[in-house]
Design an enzyme around this catalytic site. Sequence first.
Site, PDB file in Angstrom:
ATOM      1  N   GLY A   1      -8.688 -19.246 -18.103  1.00 21.08           N
ATOM      2  CA  GLY A   1      -8.659 -19.372 -19.560  1.00 21.08           C
ATOM      3  C   GLY A   1      -9.366 -20.588 -20.102  1.00 21.08           C
ATOM      4  O   GLY A   1      -9.036 -21.043 -21.205  1.00 21.08           O
TER       5      GLY A   1
ATOM      6  N   GLU B   1       1.021   0.434   9.809  1.00 23.80           N
ATOM      7  CA  GLU B   1       1.715  -0.192   8.689  1.00 23.80           C
ATOM      8  C   GLU B   1       3.190  -0.395   8.997  1.00 23.80           C
ATOM      9  O   GLU B   1       3.796  -1.373   8.528  1.00 23.80           O
ATOM     10  CB  GLU B   1       1.542   0.658   7.423  1.00 23.80           C
ATOM     11  CG  GLU B   1       0.103   0.840   6.984  1.00 23.80           C
ATOM     12  CD  GLU B   1      -0.620  -0.473   6.758  1.00 23.80           C
ATOM     13  OE1 GLU B   1       0.035  -1.472   6.387  1.00 23.80           O
ATOM     14  OE2 GLU B   1      -1.848  -0.516   6.957  1.00 23.80           O
TER      15      GLU B   1
END
Length: 675
Positions: A242, A459
């Site tokens: 930002g 996984e």
Amino acid sequence: MSEQENKNKHSTPDNQSGGDQQKGNQGFQWKQAGKTSLIWVIILISAIFVSGLFTGTNGDEVELKYYEYEYYRDSEIIASAEIIENEFHGKLKRQHTIERGSQRIPVDAFWVVLPREADEAMETEWKARGIQYTFDTPSVDWGGYLLSMAPWLLLIVFWIFIMRRMQGGAGGTKGLFSFGRSKARLWTTDKPGVTFDDVAGCEEAKTELTEIIQFLKHPKRFQKLGGRIPKGVLLLGPPGTGKTLMARAVAGEAGVPFFSISGADFVEMFVGVGASRVRDLFEQGKKHAPAIVFIDEIDAVGRHRGAGLGGGHDEREQTLNALLVEMDGFEPNTNIIILAATNRPDVLDSALLRPGRFDRQVVVDAPDLRGRHGILKVHTRNIPMKDVNLETIAKGTPGLVGADLENIVNEAALLAARKEKSSVNMDDFEEAKDKVMMGVERKSMLLSDEEKELTAYHESGHALVAKLLPDADPVHKVTIIPRGRALGLTAQLPIDERHNYAKSYIETKLKVLMGGRVAEQIIFGELTTGGGNDIEVASKVARKMVCEWGMSDVMGPLTFGKKEEEIFLGREIAKHRDYSEETAQKIDEEVTKILTGAEDDVMKLLKENIDKLHALAKVLLEYETIEGSELDGILAGEKLNRRPARENNGQTIEKAEDTESVDEIEPEKEEKEVK
């Protein structure tokens, strides 16, 4: 009266005029120029036509040959005449006809060219034939003049047009002779404004910049105590935090002229152009003082000098020298504040960073939990939501910057619109978060049963190791649906935000990375390419443990390898070896020892819990996606309370309840390339 209206009222005349100038300099208006050119062409044609009406010959007159004129004269049928130089314009007493080829043309009036100008003999003849004649002078033939001058007028107009374009005129600022002028844009109050209310997650930076604005608005408050206005503020931080948004907020709050320019706008292929633009930028700032000048990506022009490439006369160095002089040289620039942003402060020249040029360096870092919550509030102001817990979303997005959070909010709104909903709910935000952080689901990708089983055990190995080890981050989600370039993915959520990492935590992370590879080896008896990314990440972490973090008992508290960064490329391209070959061999041995030790521990752990590995892989094959909160039940032998994926065309139906236990996410993005 609204705040924005107050700002508009207090805007300076210079600011308004600068805005009009900016609007006019956005580029050459071809449409407007075409209309103007068409109008001038119509005026020119009309002038020629009107001139022809007044100066041309009468349309009713017929041109006669000289012998026909002699016939009419001798026949005494010419009533009157008007002599203009050697032209005889006559009118007949009665209408006659003449033949022109096969046509017969009626003649009431005529004109003929005399062999010489009128003399006494001609006048005597006309009087004898009863012709009443008069003399007249020729009128100016403006039509002829305009037609003859038209090519030259067009050339002159074209030349003026080219010269104005070269000088940056005719509504453009990028002409040939204007490349030495600054390309800075002057911010005007009629643009949609951004204020500090639209910025969240960086309170310290807002405080520093608010003080700068207050100094410009009320300088006597600070000057009476001997304070002086800071000459420059440098915003530092990673991409997307930002910095530019903060500068836009300063422009909306300042109430003084605000110039914005990119660092790349100073650099051109011509030597001296950048320095000229710097001088022109500060000249504009002096005319509008007090003013703020914002330079975005200042590292494009402010890098270290004397790198040995280009010498001292290189264009970038000349531009930097001009910038240094203008910011704090012999002639002070009062009431001009330089606001700059960069994500590479390490490559900036030390002379640019010293006090007197950049008095303040404000770090705009990745937001914490409270900052992320505030950023989500800002970006969801205009989005209709129902049953959405922004704090839960903020907890599940550690490490994400403001740009990422804005993207999540936008993706959630797009997903809700795609489903034709009237509002955005929590499911949309969870799906958008997974999409941004883990990649887009590729449900259309067809995998064989062997590949799906291999991915499920891979996984499951990651998830089971993370579940069994006490120092590992909790598992957030396990999926065998391809996302991005990965065939499967295991995402973990840290309980608390971490800024410092212990050796035990890093060793646990290495074991989790090895879980998928070891599970494949135990179940299938061979290794695949699916764990390629796992061992790549693990190798980098292990080498940093030895060479940078001093976590090796053998090597001790030393760092090995000096980074060499190319100034012009701005990134690390090589490492200087400041150690011997014997030391390099020891480093390699320590890295290998760390990785093989982690692999052996995981091998032992999974063999002891092989039943749980089979159970987890079986459920994962059936449902394709498992939430972290469901792992305990699965390992305890419980069944999931939802429909399997296969019963819904390969798409898992998620539970409707929100997972509020999610704190933060740290996805392990792995590339599974099973061949």
